[in-house]
Motif scaffolding. Structure first.
Motif, short mmCIF file in Angstrom:
data_model
loop_
_atom_site.label_atom_id
_atom_site.label_comp_id
_atom_site.label_asym_id
_atom_site.label_seq_id
_atom_site.Cartn_x
_atom_site.Cartn_y
_atom_site.Cartn_z
N SER A 12 32.08 30.54 50.45
CA SER A 12 31.33 30.68 51.70
C SER A 12 30.94 29.33 52.28
CB SER A 12 30.08 31.54 51.47
OG SER A 12 30.43 32.86 51.13
N ASN A 62 38.08 32.62 47.07
CA ASN A 62 37.54 33.73 46.29
C ASN A 62 38.56 34.22 45.27
OD1 ASN A 62 34.90 34.06 47.16
ND2 ASN A 62 35.45 35.36 48.87
N ALA A 96 32.15 32.71 44.67
CA ALA A 96 31.87 33.36 45.96
C ALA A 96 31.01 32.48 46.87
CB ALA A 96 31.21 34.72 45.72
N TYR A 125 28.61 41.70 40.77
CA TYR A 125 28.99 41.89 42.17
C TYR A 125 27.86 42.57 42.94
CZ TYR A 125 31.09 43.96 46.28
OH TYR A 125 31.34 44.36 47.57
N SER A 168 26.15 40.85 46.19
CA SER A 168 26.32 41.46 47.52
C SER A 168 25.06 42.18 47.99
CB SER A 168 27.49 42.44 47.51
OG SER A 168 27.26 43.49 46.58
N SER A 216 34.34 40.38 54.60
CA SER A 216 33.43 40.99 53.62
C SER A 216 34.04 42.25 53.04
CB SER A 216 32.09 41.30 54.29
OG SER A 216 31.47 40.12 54.76
N LYS A 275 38.21 31.04 52.77
CA LYS A 275 37.24 31.77 51.96
C LYS A 275 37.92 32.82 51.07
CE LYS A 275 33.54 35.22 52.66
NZ LYS A 275 32.57 34.79 51.64
N VAL A 276 38.82 33.60 51.66
CA VAL A 276 39.54 34.62 50.89
C VAL A 276 40.40 33.97 49.81
CG1 VAL A 276 41.28 36.45 51.03
CG2 VAL A 276 39.52 36.28 52.80
N ASP A 279 36.53 41.14 50.57
CA ASP A 279 35.84 40.64 49.38
C ASP A 279 35.32 41.77 48.49
OD1 ASP A 279 36.31 38.03 50.02
OD2 ASP A 279 34.32 37.65 50.85
N LEU A 331 36.45 40.72 44.90
CA LEU A 331 35.52 40.09 43.97
C LEU A 331 35.46 40.82 42.64
CD1 LEU A 331 34.70 38.43 46.47
CD2 LEU A 331 32.32 38.72 45.77
#
Length: 375
Positions: free
Chosen positions: A275, A257, A271, A123, A127, A98, A253-254, A101, A105
């Motif tokens: 996930s 993204n 995003a 964003y 978030s 996170s 995930k990274v 991210d 992001l």
């Protein structure tokens, strides 16, 4: 319960404090968020202290095993570290992702051609609004996972394979019983829930955030199963497996993204897709290892199909009610209550929930049967 107090408090305490702080300045609004979070966590801690003090006499009265020789400090410390380090590292993986991210992001949204102010708004809503709401039902997943570790480890220590398999199956079933309706219910009511809790300057901002929440809410059931399987594997002293599977999921995930959010046609929607991929990659090998090390047969009908049928029926009722009922905050609360009640009824009718599952709750109100010795 303490997890729910913390997560719900972050929404219903921190947000009002932020709202009133915003009347003074942005700094006071940020301070309100931090203060509200601290208050929620403090109340959760106070709840656990009260419960501990109430139950302390019962804990102290538990008989000890006189035949068991206490371990010396060094081997005891070695055993504790071998258990705690993988679990702690596993718990750190998602927060670290996170953190990555948080910088990734925003920059990738700008790379996708979105003006920086608009990218910051996207964003912030993802978030701050979407992830905050998703964290409320996922607190139940953490509670299920925590309860599985001691029950399975004790059965393993006794060599009671039957109890170990029964508890593992129960944990998986409860994951779907809890996760599926939360995912589908929040997905269907995404716009209504957001309008109930947050303020949006434009209908377009609400629409985009609702789409993000509708897609992201599907991660709830995946996360719930990941947590339960991790708890089972930790109880089996296979605590490194969920750490490795989660690391693999977070790596994807990274990567996703970075790739998807930079595409103009996908941008912020990458995003939640990342996930979903992350927890799917972590969940599937976890399930395989649970089956391997417990030796249990996965009862797809009881674990998955019955909760899925109850959830589908609830979803149909909610979809019809959304069309028939007017909009408004009061009607949103009615829809939420309707979803809870209809799912509970359908879960009992389909057998997704049984009387034995509800026995602890019924006993608390003096309506359940006395527990059997094997319970």
């Amino acid at each position: 319960i303490s997890q729910l107090i913390e997560q719900v408090g972050k929404v219903f305490v921190a947000l009002p404090l932020a709202y009133f702080g915003m009347r003074i300045s942005v700094a006071y609004a940020a301070a309100g968020v931090l203060l509200g979070t601290s208050i929620a966590e403090g109340v959760a801690l106070l709840y656990m202290v009260v419960i501990y003090r109430r139950k302390r006499a019962a804990f102290d009265a538990l008989p000890q095993n006189p035949d068991e020789t206490p371990l010396a400090v060094r081997p005891l410390l070695k055993r504790l570290l071998s258990l705690s380090i993988p679990i702690t590292l596993g718990a750190c993986i998602v927060p670290i992702a996170s953190f990555i991210d948080s910088g990734l992001l925003l920059n990738r949204l700008v790379d996708a051609g979105i003006e920086r102010t608009s990218a910051l708004g996207l964003y912030g809503r993802y978030s701050g609004y979407v992830l905050t709401l998703i964290n409320v039902p996922t607190a139940l997943a953490v509670a299920i996972s925590m309860s599985l570790v001691p029950s399975i480890s004790s059965a393993m220590a006794r060599g009671d394979g039957k109890t170990m398999r029964r508890q593992s199956s129960l944990g998986l079933r409860l994951s779907f019983v809890v996760g599926l309706p939360c995912s589908i219910g929040m997905s269907l009511l995404s716009s209504q829930i957001l309008s109930l809790i947050y303020h949006f300057d434009t209908p377009e901002a609400l629409r985009v955030t609702a789409e993000l929440l509708s897609l992201s809410s599907l991660t709830i059931v995946l996360f719930t199963v990941v947590q339960s399987t991790s708890g089972i594997l930790q109880g089996l002293r296979k605590q490194r497996i969920p750490m490795y599977t989660l690391m693999a999921g977070v790596a994807f995930k990274v990567l996703l993204n970075y790739t998807l959010i930079g595409m103009p046609g996908i941008n912020i929607y990458g995003a939640p897709i990342a996930s979903l991929t992350c927890y799917t990659i972590s969940m599937l090998p976890n399930l395989w290892y649970v089956r391997k090390y417990t030796g249990m047969k996965l009862d797809l009908k009881g674990i998955l199909l019955r909760p899925a049928l109850a959830t589908a029926l609830m979803g149909a009722v909610l979809a019809l009610a959304i069309r028939l009922l007017p909009s408004g905050r009061l009607w949103t609360l009615v829809l939420v209550a309707l979803g809870v009640c209809t799912y509970a009824a359908f879960a009992l009718l389909t057998g997704a929930l049984t009387r034995d599952d509800l026995a602890p709750l019924l006993r608390r109100f003096g309506r359940g049967r006395a527990p059997k010795k094997e319970d």
